[in-house]
Each structure stands twice: as structure tokens, then as C-alpha cells.
Design a protein around this motif. Sequence first.
Motif, PDB file in Angstrom:
ATOM      1  N   ASN A 166      43.892  30.873  52.573  1.00  0.00           N
ATOM      2  CA  ASN A 166      44.413  32.170  52.736  1.00  0.00           C
ATOM      3  C   ASN A 166      45.326  32.754  51.591  1.00  0.00           C
ATOM      4  O   ASN A 166      45.368  33.587  51.095  1.00  0.00           O
ATOM      5  CB  ASN A 166      44.600  32.595  54.066  1.00  0.00           C
ATOM      6  N   SER A 167      46.580  31.761  51.528  1.00  0.00           N
ATOM      7  CA  SER A 167      47.527  32.075  50.912  1.00  0.00           C
ATOM      8  C   SER A 167      47.074  32.157  49.247  1.00  0.00           C
ATOM      9  O   SER A 167      47.635  33.030  48.518  1.00  0.00           O
ATOM     10  CB  SER A 167      48.621  31.316  51.036  1.00  0.00           C
ATOM     11  N   LEU A 168      46.496  31.009  49.145  1.00  0.00           N
ATOM     12  CA  LEU A 168      45.798  31.008  47.630  1.00  0.00           C
ATOM     13  C   LEU A 168      44.902  32.141  47.306  1.00  0.00           C
ATOM     14  O   LEU A 168      44.850  32.697  45.972  1.00  0.00           O
ATOM     15  CB  LEU A 168      45.018  29.645  47.409  1.00  0.00           C
ATOM     16  N   LYS A 169      44.230  32.857  48.124  1.00  0.00           N
ATOM     17  CA  LYS A 169      43.406  33.993  47.823  1.00  0.00           C
ATOM     18  C   LYS A 169      44.241  35.090  47.802  1.00  0.00           C
ATOM     19  O   LYS A 169      43.986  35.966  46.842  1.00  0.00           O
ATOM     20  CB  LYS A 169      42.677  34.342  48.879  1.00  0.00           C
ATOM     21  N   ALA A 170      45.609  35.226  48.293  1.00  0.00           N
ATOM     22  CA  ALA A 170      46.268  36.140  48.062  1.00  0.00           C
ATOM     23  C   ALA A 170      47.126  36.169  46.845  1.00  0.00           C
ATOM     24  O   ALA A 170      47.082  37.259  46.001  1.00  0.00           O
ATOM     25  CB  ALA A 170      47.507  36.334  49.187  1.00  0.00           C
ATOM     26  N   SER A 171      47.591  35.191  46.497  1.00  0.00           N
ATOM     27  CA  SER A 171      48.060  34.709  45.229  1.00  0.00           C
ATOM     28  C   SER A 171      46.900  35.062  44.021  1.00  0.00           C
ATOM     29  O   SER A 171      47.346  35.549  43.028  1.00  0.00           O
ATOM     30  CB  SER A 171      48.652  33.322  45.035  1.00  0.00           C
ATOM     31  N   LYS A 172      45.769  34.628  44.394  1.00  0.00           N
ATOM     32  CA  LYS A 172      44.647  35.027  43.420  1.00  0.00           C
ATOM     33  C   LYS A 172      44.652  36.559  42.990  1.00  0.00           C
ATOM     34  O   LYS A 172      44.337  36.962  41.851  1.00  0.00           O
ATOM     35  CB  LYS A 172      43.463  34.081  43.666  1.00  0.00           C
TER      36      LYS A 172
ATOM     37  N   LEU B 195      45.232  38.152  39.369  1.00  0.00           N
ATOM     38  CA  LEU B 195      44.012  38.652  38.646  1.00  0.00           C
ATOM     39  C   LEU B 195      44.650  40.091  38.469  1.00  0.00           C
ATOM     40  O   LEU B 195      44.376  40.661  37.157  1.00  0.00           O
ATOM     41  CB  LEU B 195      43.104  38.837  39.881  1.00  0.00           C
ATOM     42  N   ALA B 196      45.533  40.977  39.302  1.00  0.00           N
ATOM     43  CA  ALA B 196      45.937  42.288  38.878  1.00  0.00           C
ATOM     44  C   ALA B 196      47.145  42.099  37.430  1.00  0.00           C
ATOM     45  O   ALA B 196      46.904  42.565  36.573  1.00  0.00           O
ATOM     46  CB  ALA B 196      46.750  42.927  40.100  1.00  0.00           C
ATOM     47  N   THR B 197      47.693  41.105  37.654  1.00  0.00           N
ATOM     48  CA  THR B 197      48.601  40.624  36.356  1.00  0.00           C
ATOM     49  C   THR B 197      47.868  40.438  35.149  1.00  0.00           C
ATOM     50  O   THR B 197      48.109  40.941  33.994  1.00  0.00           O
ATOM     51  CB  THR B 197      49.395  39.550  36.995  1.00  0.00           C
ATOM     52  N   LEU B 198      46.609  39.363  35.427  1.00  0.00           N
ATOM     53  CA  LEU B 198      45.976  39.474  34.037  1.00  0.00           C
ATOM     54  C   LEU B 198      45.262  40.682  33.788  1.00  0.00           C
ATOM     55  O   LEU B 198      45.126  40.597  32.335  1.00  0.00           O
ATOM     56  CB  LEU B 198      44.798  38.320  34.742  1.00  0.00           C
ATOM     57  N   GLN B 199      44.646  41.598  34.418  1.00  0.00           N
ATOM     58  CA  GLN B 199      44.374  42.499  33.802  1.00  0.00           C
ATOM     59  C   GLN B 199      45.136  43.291  33.194  1.00  0.00           C
ATOM     60  O   GLN B 199      44.745  44.082  32.011  1.00  0.00           O
ATOM     61  CB  GLN B 199      43.572  43.491  35.281  1.00  0.00           C
ATOM     62  N   GLU B 200      46.394  43.563  33.521  1.00  0.00           N
ATOM     63  CA  GLU B 200      47.339  44.298  32.791  1.00  0.00           C
ATOM     64  C   GLU B 200      47.741  43.621  31.491  1.00  0.00           C
ATOM     65  O   GLU B 200      47.731  44.212  30.478  1.00  0.00           O
ATOM     66  CB  GLU B 200      48.743  44.425  33.711  1.00  0.00           C
ATOM     67  N   LEU B 201      47.953  42.353  31.576  1.00  0.00           N
ATOM     68  CA  LEU B 201      48.189  41.436  30.392  1.00  0.00           C
ATOM     69  C   LEU B 201      46.961  41.553  29.290  1.00  0.00           C
ATOM     70  O   LEU B 201      47.082  41.664  28.207  1.00  0.00           O
ATOM     71  CB  LEU B 201      48.533  40.149  30.537  1.00  0.00           C
ATOM     72  N   ALA B 202      45.692  41.691  29.886  1.00  0.00           N
ATOM     73  CA  ALA B 202      44.541  41.867  29.171  1.00  0.00           C
ATOM     74  C   ALA B 202      44.545  43.244  28.193  1.00  0.00           C
ATOM     75  O   ALA B 202      44.067  43.351  27.100  1.00  0.00           O
ATOM     76  CB  ALA B 202      43.158  41.446  29.567  1.00  0.00           C
TER      77      ALA B 202
END
Length: 403
Positions: A302-308, A312-319
Motif C-alpha cells: 500500500n505504501s509503495l502504491k502511494a509513493s508510486k 508518477l505525478a512528479t514524472l509527468q511534471e518533469l516530462a
Amino acid sequence: PSQLFQRETLPHVKAETLSPLDAVRTSAVLEDCLDQLSILGYIMPVSYKEISDIVKRQKALGGRYEELMSARSENRPKLPSTSVKCVELGQQLQEVSRDLKQANHLFSRTAKQSAMSAENLKKVQADRQHASDVVADTMQELQIWGTFRSLLQAVEREKAKKTSFCTVVSREEVGRKQIKSLQKQLQDVNKEKELELENRNEMIAYLKDQLQEMKAKTDMENRYVKKDTELQVSQTHEKCRSTEESLLNEIEKMRIKTDQEIRVHMEIENFLKQQQMKLEEKLEYWMDKYEKDTESKQQQLNSLKASKAADLATLQELAKQCRLFEQVIIEDRVEKEAARRKVEQDVLEMESVLKLQAWWRGMMVRRFLGPYKILKKLKEEEAAKGKEKGKKDKDKPGAKKKK
């Protein structure tokens, strides 16, 4: 006399009526012809005994030949071609045909020696009588009616008889040719059957020799097989005895091994029961541990899903930022490329201008254009001075001649 009726007349032609004078003249001629025919009938001989005998013999031989041919055709489907009866019929047929040939030869020789034969005499008499009858009928018709229709009808009848006679003669010739061909075929068949019989006799002798050889070879093989079989039986008996002894020894060894296996089985069974109890205890321990580990791993998941999701939001911003940077870099490269091409274009234009200027200056110098016209005048003056100097040198004595 038969040649009187050889004229060809068209059928269905109406006979013309003669005048009385022509009819009387024609009747007189016909009466004279009738008298001559009657005189000829009295002076001709009747027959010749030798010719009649030859003709009878020919008829007898012909009847015998037909009987043999019919007997041969009747016996052919019932008996084989190599039977004794067929051979006898063939021999008789050859003898009759030979006698018939001899009789024909004798008849032809006799006919040559004699001017008239019996058949010819009969035929001449019949033709004479028929001609007399026709002439008498014609003469009577001329005297009464003045026409000769009976003569025309007689001629037509004789023509029809001659046509049928020619047909009979042609059929007889065809029959003779068929008889000759059949005789030749019979001779060929006899020769073929004789050759076939010789070949079969040779084959029978060869097969008899082969049979004797096969019998001798079979006897030798039987003796050999019998001895070989007895030897194999003795060897098999010895092998079976030795195999029986070895099998008894194996049975004893197997009994000992079976006792050992039973004892080992009991020990292994006890050991496995103990191991089963230990494994049951371990299973309970591992089941508890599995439940605890599962709960902890679920929490970690569950914690890994939240961090994922955050990553993912950070990755989209960086992209998004990366795409902007790439667009800026591409535009900068395009501007640099345009500047570089412009510099290259300027350099090319400068080189072209310099080349063009150099070419134009050379043309001005070579053609004495613009400020270089003075050079042309100086060159002309120098040329004039050189010519004057050359003339003076020619006028001097002892001057060298030019080659």
C-alpha cells in the motif's frame, strides 16, 4: 456367231420402222445368215473324249477339295491345331490341291493342242442356236411389222448375261486367291507349330534336368537341416539346464534380498512417521509466519502504491519540462544552422566577386581598356623602334643573314 451381238445399244430406245424395201432387203440378208448358221451346225464336231475326261477329273478334285475344306473348318473349333486329325486333313488338302494343279496344267496343255474343247463346242452350239432363233424372230418381225425390236431385246439380254458372267468370273478369281492365301497361312501355321513343338521339347528336357538337380540339392539340404536341427536341440537342452541352475540361484538371492527389503521397509516407515510429526509442527509454524508476513507485505504494498502515485505525478511534471527544453534546443539549433548557412553563402559570394573582379582586370589589361590604354601606346612605340633598328642593321655591311 456370238460376236454378231457385241454392238452396244442404248436401253429404252424405240426401234425405228423400216420401209418395205429396206425390210425385204434386210430379211434376205437375215435369211442368208440363218442358212449359214444351220450349215455350220451340221459341220461342227460334237465332243472330244479326252477333254471330257479331264473336265470330269477336275470336277471330282474340286468336290474333294471343298469336302476337305468343310471338314477342316468343322474340326478347327473342336480340336487343337497340333492334333493328329488336323495334320492329316492338312496333308490331304495339300495332296488334293497338288492334283488339282496338275489337272489344270494337263487341261491347259490339251486345250492348246486341240483347237476346240468339249465346253467350247457346247458353247459354240448354244450360241449358234441362240443366234439362229434371234435371226428367225427378227426376220419374222421384219416381214410382219417392219421393225427389229426383238433383235434389240436379245442384245440387251446378252449384255446382261455377259455382265453376270463377268461377275461370276471375278468372284471365282477372288475365291482362288483366298484359297491360295489360306494354303499359305496353313503352311505358316504348321511351321510355327513345329517350331513351337521343338521349343517345348527342348524346354521339357531342360526342366527335367533342372528337376533332377533340384531333387539332389533338396536331399542334401534335408540331410544338412536334419543334422543341424539335432545339434541345435542338444545345444538348446544344455542351455536350458544351465539357465535353470542360474535361475534357481537367482531365486535364492531374491529371497534373501526380499527379507532385507522387508526389514529396511519397517525401519524406513518408523523414520518417516517421526519425520511426518516434525513436518506437521513446522507446517503450523510456517502457516503462522505466512499470515504475519502477508499482512506486513500488504502494508508495504500500500505504501509503495502511494509513493508510486506521487512519483508518477512528479514524472509527468518533469516530462513536461523536458519537452519544453527539447523545443527550445531545437529552435536554437535551427537558428544556428541558418546563421552558419548565411556565413557560408557570404563567403561563397565574396569568392565569386573576387574571381569576377580578377577576370575583369585581366580582360582590361589584355585588351587595354580604361586606364590601361597608355600601355597600348607604349607597346606600339617600342614596336616601331624595333623595326627601325632592324632596318639599320640590314643596311650595315657584313650583317648576318637570318636563317
